[in-house]
Design an enzyme around this catalytic site. Structure first.
Site, PDB file in Angstrom:
ATOM      1  N   SER A 102       0.843  -1.192   0.000  1.00 44.87           N
ATOM      2  CA  SER A 102       0.000   0.000   0.000  1.00 44.87           C
ATOM      3  C   SER A 102       0.883   1.248   0.000  1.00 44.87           C
ATOM      4  O   SER A 102       1.668   1.455  -0.921  1.00 44.87           O
ATOM      5  CB  SER A 102      -0.955  -0.038   1.192  1.00 44.87           C
ATOM      6  OG  SER A 102      -1.936   0.966   1.105  1.00 44.87           O
ATOM      7  N   ASP A 144      -9.859  -4.687  -4.988  1.00 38.52           N
ATOM      8  CA  ASP A 144      -9.337  -3.780  -3.974  1.00 38.52           C
ATOM      9  C   ASP A 144     -10.267  -2.582  -3.857  1.00 38.52           C
ATOM     10  O   ASP A 144     -10.505  -1.861  -4.827  1.00 38.52           O
ATOM     11  CB  ASP A 144      -7.926  -3.329  -4.383  1.00 38.52           C
ATOM     12  CG  ASP A 144      -7.195  -2.600  -3.275  1.00 38.52           C
ATOM     13  OD1 ASP A 144      -7.795  -1.720  -2.658  1.00 38.52           O
ATOM     14  OD2 ASP A 144      -6.011  -2.911  -3.056  1.00 38.52           O
ATOM     15  N   HIS A 192      -8.278  -4.975  -0.097  1.00 40.71           N
ATOM     16  CA  HIS A 192      -7.023  -4.315   0.252  1.00 40.71           C
ATOM     17  C   HIS A 192      -6.458  -4.789   1.589  1.00 40.71           C
ATOM     18  O   HIS A 192      -5.261  -5.083   1.696  1.00 40.71           O
ATOM     19  CB  HIS A 192      -7.227  -2.799   0.287  1.00 40.71           C
ATOM     20  CG  HIS A 192      -5.953  -2.029   0.346  1.00 40.71           C
ATOM     21  ND1 HIS A 192      -5.150  -1.826  -0.750  1.00 40.71           N
ATOM     22  CD2 HIS A 192      -5.311  -1.421   1.396  1.00 40.71           C
ATOM     23  CE1 HIS A 192      -4.085  -1.117  -0.399  1.00 40.71           C
ATOM     24  NE2 HIS A 192      -4.157  -0.867   0.898  1.00 40.71           N
TER      25      HIS A 192
END
Length: 473
Positions: free
Chosen positions: A229, A372, A405
């Site tokens: 991320s 995601d 995610h």
């Protein structure tokens, strides 16, 4: 050509006051006399008696007049620290912090810190290998930086990053590797700005490789980078630019999951007004700290409530900042009726911070959940398409179906870790582009065993057991 198919602003005073009140009385440790590292001209300072945030910690202030004259990656100060899980449980490894010279987006000399951890005991023949792990800091306050979060006695506000740091340390040190956790956002916490982040990461590697107690073999040290991320902001930039900025380093591969800046504009638009809208404001604040044209927009074109939001956000760490003001349309706070992302100067900056300016010159492992909910996978698909037009790239891309995610961070940990382990153990990366879209990465051979091993190492580290002793040559 490779065939591919894809299935379906201020507020820091409040932070400092809170930090001081919490820190005093915690983190009190014996302070031995400063010693010099063997073969090093930089004395190693003792562990601080009180764990202060970077805003107040004098270690983060370099001696006057030396930064500009130092070489990129040159160590300016060094000290021992006591690392801890969630700020409380000491981790039984050797640990130091290095203040070193790097440069910002515009080439100005600055100083930042990297945290160095390794197993206790002697190095294997030829020295240890190095894992540079970039934590998803995702905030614009210095007390959220890895160097503070990892220390015993720090405020446990950023428990997400503390847990991620513990995972990286446990996974890497258990293999006998040295692990580096750079404060890649620099002294101004420039979240979302990849040039300073990438340069700080590469100069952090240079600093660690010159630090004799890290037990490495200089620039010849096999080195891998890993980030998820927000941690992909420096990691992916390094994959594209290391050959230009630090060509002497022996980087054997990078692993990037949930790639943050494959399409910067799409990610901002996707989140504003949504559940994860809390990430938009810190991103713009952080980019503004490196790009004056964006800062001018924030200063001159933000409505009154938007200013309040930005002030609050600038003082919060990842877990709090992400969840404050959910559903708020941050892009609508800009007065004048103009789409802020279409203002030419801002549009140019967003294009600059978005990936795709160069093809990777090292093996890369990219993983991204197909669904995601925070960072749309379409941008990563397009980035990989671009890379794969170059027949010389070595790209492994895994697009997991049954993940999003947050769960994707856990489910893809075994495949990413195994890929890094193979590169550091000298196993050549597959040639060309290798793209898969598994239903779940947890069905990969050995995935559950790897998760079990890592969880065991995490539990052992949190319990104070020495990890990595006698491991990995």
């Amino acid at each position: 050509m490779h065939s591919r198919s894809y299935p379906a602003v201020s507020g820091r005073g409040l932070v400092i006051v809170a930090t001081v009140l919490t820190s005093i009385g915690s983190g009190l440790m014996a302070a031995p006399t400063a010693t010099a590292a063997p073969g090093s001209e930089i004395p190693i300072e003792p562990t601080a008696a009180v764990t202060l945030p970077p805003e107040l910690d004098p270690f983060f202030t370099p001696p006057a007049g030396i930064v500009a004259d130092a070489e990129p990656g040159q160590v300016l100060r060094a000290r021992t620290i006591t690392p801890a899980a969630l700020s409380v449980a000491p981790i039984n490894v050797e640990a130091w912090q290095l203040l070193y010279r790097t440069q910002d987006t515009h080439g100005n000399a600055i100083a930042t810190v990297t945290t160095v951890l390794r197993p206790r005991g002697d190095a294997p023949p030829g020295g240890r290998k190095l894992l540079s792990y970039q934590i998803q800091e995702d905030s614009t306050a210095q007390y959220c930086a890895p160097s503070y979060v990892i220390q015993h006695g720090s405020i446990p506000a950023d428990f997400v990053n503390s847990g991620e740091a513990l995972t990286a340390i446990s996974a890497g040190v258990s293999q006998g590797w040295t692990v580096a956790l750079p404060d890649y956002q620099g002294p101004n916490s420039a979240y979302g700005a990849p040039v300073i982040a990438g340069r700080a990461t590469l100069d952090g590697i240079r600093a660690v490789e010159s630090f004799e107690p890290a037990q490495l073999n200089g620039a010849q040290t096999p080195t891998a980078l890993w980030g998820y991320s927000g941690g992909t902001i420096p990691t992916s930039w390094v994959a594209e630019n290391a050959h230009l900025y630090a060509p002497e380093l022996n980087i054997v591969g990078t692993a990037s999951g949930g790639v943050a800046l494959a399409d910067g504009e799409e990610t901002l638009r996707h989140n504003t007004g949504g559940v994860w809208a809390g990430l938009v404001s810190p991103t713009l604040i952080g980019i503004g700290r490196e790009y004056p044209e964006v800062q001018r927009l924030l200063d001159a074109r933000t409505d009154d409530f938007g200013r309040v939001v930005n002030t609050v956000k600038s003082a919060l760490c990842h877990p709090q900042g992400t969840n404050v003001f959910p559903g708020y349309d941050y892009l609508a706070t800009y007065i004048g009726g103009e789409d802020p992302l279409q203002i030419p100067e801002v549009k140019a900056v967003i294009a600059e911070v978005t990936l795709g300016h160069h093809d990777p010159t090292m093996p890369v492992f990219i993983y991204h959940a197909q669904y995601d909910e925070i960072i749309p996978s379409a941008g990563t698909d397009r980035l990989v398409d671009q890379y794969c037009r170059n027949d010389d790239v070595r790209v492994t891309y895994v697009r997991e179906l049954l993940a999003e995610h947050i769960s994707g961070f856990i489910s893809s940990l075994p495949t990413a870790f195994t890929w890094i382990q193979q590169r550091l153990n000298g196993v050549p990366a597959p040639e060309g582009c290798n793209i898969t879209s598994p239903t779940s990465t947890l069905t990969t051979d050995g995935a559950l065993q790897t998760i079990g091993d890592v969880l065991g190492d995490i539990a052992g580290a949190a319990a104070g057991r020495a990890i990595g002793v006698g491991a990995g040559s």
